[in-house]
Design an enzyme around this catalytic site. Structure first.
Site, short mmCIF file in Angstrom:
data_model
loop_
_atom_site.label_atom_id
_atom_site.label_comp_id
_atom_site.label_asym_id
_atom_site.label_seq_id
_atom_site.Cartn_x
_atom_site.Cartn_y
_atom_site.Cartn_z
N ARG A 108 -18.55 16.81 10.52
CA ARG A 108 -17.34 17.05 11.07
C ARG A 108 -16.52 17.11 9.30
O ARG A 108 -16.05 16.05 9.94
CB ARG A 108 -16.77 17.32 12.10
CG ARG A 108 -15.77 17.97 12.10
CD ARG A 108 -15.17 18.27 13.85
NE ARG A 108 -15.18 19.36 14.59
CZ ARG A 108 -14.98 19.96 15.60
NH1 ARG A 108 -14.40 19.66 16.49
NH2 ARG A 108 -15.24 21.19 15.88
N HIS A 135 -16.95 27.89 10.33
CA HIS A 135 -17.52 26.37 11.49
C HIS A 135 -18.11 27.71 12.14
O HIS A 135 -18.37 28.31 13.18
CB HIS A 135 -15.75 26.79 12.84
CG HIS A 135 -16.15 26.53 13.87
ND1 HIS A 135 -17.75 25.11 14.59
CD2 HIS A 135 -15.70 25.14 15.37
CE1 HIS A 135 -17.76 24.44 15.17
NE2 HIS A 135 -15.93 25.07 15.80
N GLN A 138 -20.22 27.23 16.22
CA GLN A 138 -19.58 28.34 17.81
C GLN A 138 -19.82 29.35 17.39
O GLN A 138 -19.63 30.00 18.46
CB GLN A 138 -17.97 28.14 16.90
CG GLN A 138 -16.78 28.71 18.00
CD GLN A 138 -16.77 28.29 19.24
OE1 GLN A 138 -16.25 26.80 19.39
NE2 GLN A 138 -16.72 28.85 20.29
N ASP A 226 -7.54 32.33 18.44
CA ASP A 226 -7.61 30.75 18.14
C ASP A 226 -6.19 30.67 17.80
O ASP A 226 -5.47 30.86 16.85
CB ASP A 226 -8.79 30.14 17.27
CG ASP A 226 -8.81 29.04 16.42
OD1 ASP A 226 -8.98 28.05 17.31
OD2 ASP A 226 -9.14 28.75 15.73
N CYS A 265 -12.56 29.66 20.63
CA CYS A 265 -13.32 29.11 21.02
C CYS A 265 -12.65 27.44 21.55
O CYS A 265 -14.04 26.21 21.87
CB CYS A 265 -13.40 28.55 18.99
SG CYS A 265 -12.05 28.43 18.48
N ARG A 293 -22.36 26.16 23.16
CA ARG A 293 -22.82 25.47 22.48
C ARG A 293 -23.83 24.50 22.33
O ARG A 293 -24.85 24.89 21.50
CB ARG A 293 -21.48 24.65 22.38
CG ARG A 293 -20.45 25.26 21.20
CD ARG A 293 -20.06 25.27 20.56
NE ARG A 293 -20.14 25.10 19.52
CZ ARG A 293 -19.05 23.66 18.90
NH1 ARG A 293 -17.91 24.91 19.41
NH2 ARG A 293 -19.41 23.42 17.86
N1 NVA Z 1 -9.40 26.86 13.85
C1 NVA Z 1 -9.75 25.47 14.91
C2 NVA Z 1 -11.11 25.47 15.13
C3 NVA Z 1 -11.50 24.33 16.66
C4 NVA Z 1 -12.61 23.58 17.02
C5 NVA Z 1 -9.46 24.48 13.99
O1 NVA Z 1 -10.29 24.55 13.24
O2 NVA Z 1 -8.65 22.95 14.61
N1 CP Z 2 -14.29 24.52 19.39
C1 CP Z 2 -14.34 23.09 19.36
O1 CP Z 2 -15.11 23.60 18.13
O2 CP Z 2 -13.98 22.43 19.61
P1 CP Z 2 -14.29 20.57 19.45
O3 CP Z 2 -13.35 20.72 18.30
O4 CP Z 2 -13.05 19.57 20.93
O5 CP Z 2 -15.49 20.41 18.89
#
Ligand code: NVA
Ligand code: CP
Length: 306
Positions: A108, A135, A138, A226, A265, A293
């Site tokens: 990540r 992502h 997800q 989101d 998500c 997931r």
């Molecule tokens: N769009 C959000 C998704 C988190 C799972 C982010 O990037 O923070």
């Molecule tokens: N949806 C998701 O990826 O959650 P986290 O950021 O908590 O891993």
């Protein structure tokens, strides 16, 4: 019966569109089989997987760690002060060290460009666990969830309302591959990435994707939102709140789409993109998405790292 698929063993998984529609179908079939208890193999026995996080995580970290353990591998999770990709050492150097210790990397990273560099330099497969652009893990879980609640994906219409962010980009690719209709509703200036839209239109029929700045939920079978400010955009939270006024998923909006489930998500900023009433309401499937997931990523890792 699990559909045979073209092998993705040893491949990176950076975006949904790295798969073809048969490979995606195969992954979803395997994920459903794992969840139903019809498949319980340990193809990663004796292997070691590294997870590298430059951003916070709950769902991704825990679901990957549990999945890796269930598939039989050992795990090293690197966060915070560990590695410091691009600061303490270059992405290329870090990749060429880490890949000598482990059999696969789940990362990540803040920047999609850095993830592409990591995947380029690592001789072991790399799975994208979220970047600023996409992502995909997800969205694999979300496709599973859509099939559980609505059956055939090709008969569904997902309306995504909010920021044209990583979730929106990956949904667009998924729509092109699996044929569900997708409407992406964003405020002006917050559109999904043009290159993603272009690629999706080149691989799908293009007919099923609608981009608009006007909130519409006509014929929606799922309404997805989101956060308005993603990780790394915390400083923009106030101006974004102003720009996204009118794009909240609230009960009034859900009432105009009586056949739609609610998706997110997570984590959610309750009171911004969604109200408590909707996310805690009877049509919310957000915890089913989070649970899936685990199964979607187990299927992915079994095929890529196995
Ligand atoms: N769009 C959000 C998704 C988190 C799972 C982010 O990037 O923070
Ligand atoms: N949806 C998701 O990826 O959650 P986290 O950021 O908590 O891993």
């Amino acid at each position: 019966m699990i559909a045979p698929m073209e092998s993705i063993k040893g491949h990176d998984f950076i975006d949904v569109a790295d798969l073809d529609s048969r490979q995606l179908r195969g992954l979803l079939d395997l994920a459903h089989a794992i969840k139903a208890g019809r498949w319980a193999e340990k193809p990663l026995q004796g292997k070691h997987i590294a997870m590298l996080f430059q951003r916070p995580s709950h769902r991704t970290r825990v679901s990957f760690e549990v999945g890796i353990a269930r598939l039989g591998a050992a795990i090293t999770t690197l966060t915070g002060q560990d590695v410091q990709l691009g600061f303490r050492e270059s992405v290329a150097d870090a990749a060429r060290v880490l890949d000598r210790y482990v059999d696969g990397i789940v990362a990540r990273l803040r920047s999609h460009a850095d993830l592409l560099q990591l995947a380029h330099w690592s001789e072991k497969p790399v799975i994208n666990a979220l970047t600023d652009r996409s992502h995909p893990c997800q969205i694999l879980a979300d496709l599973m969830t859509l099939e559980e609640v609505g059956g055939d994906l090709a008969k569904q219409h997902v309306v995504y309302i909010g920021d044209g962010n990583n979730i929106a980009n990956s949904l667009i690719e998924a729509s092109a591959l699996s044929g569900f209709a997708l409407t992406v509703v964003t405020p002006p200036g917050y559109d999904p990435q043009a290159s993603v839209v272009e690629k999706a239109r080149s691989i799908g029929s293009g007919n099923q994707l609608t981009l608009t700045n006007h909130v519409t939920v006509d014929n929606a079978t799922a309404i997805y939102t989101d956060v308005w400010a993603s990780m790394g955009q915390e400083d923009e939270r106030a101006p974004r709140r102003a720009a996204f006024t009118g794009y909240q998923v609230n009960q009034r909006l859900m009432d105009s789409a009586p056949g739609a489930v609610f998706m997110h998500c997570l984590p959610a900023h309750r009171g911004e993109e969604v109200t408590d009433e909707v996310i805690d309401g009877p049509r919310s499937v957000v915890f089913q998405q989070a649970e899936n997931r685990l199964y979607a990523q187990m299927a992915l890792m079994a095929e890529i790292f196995g």
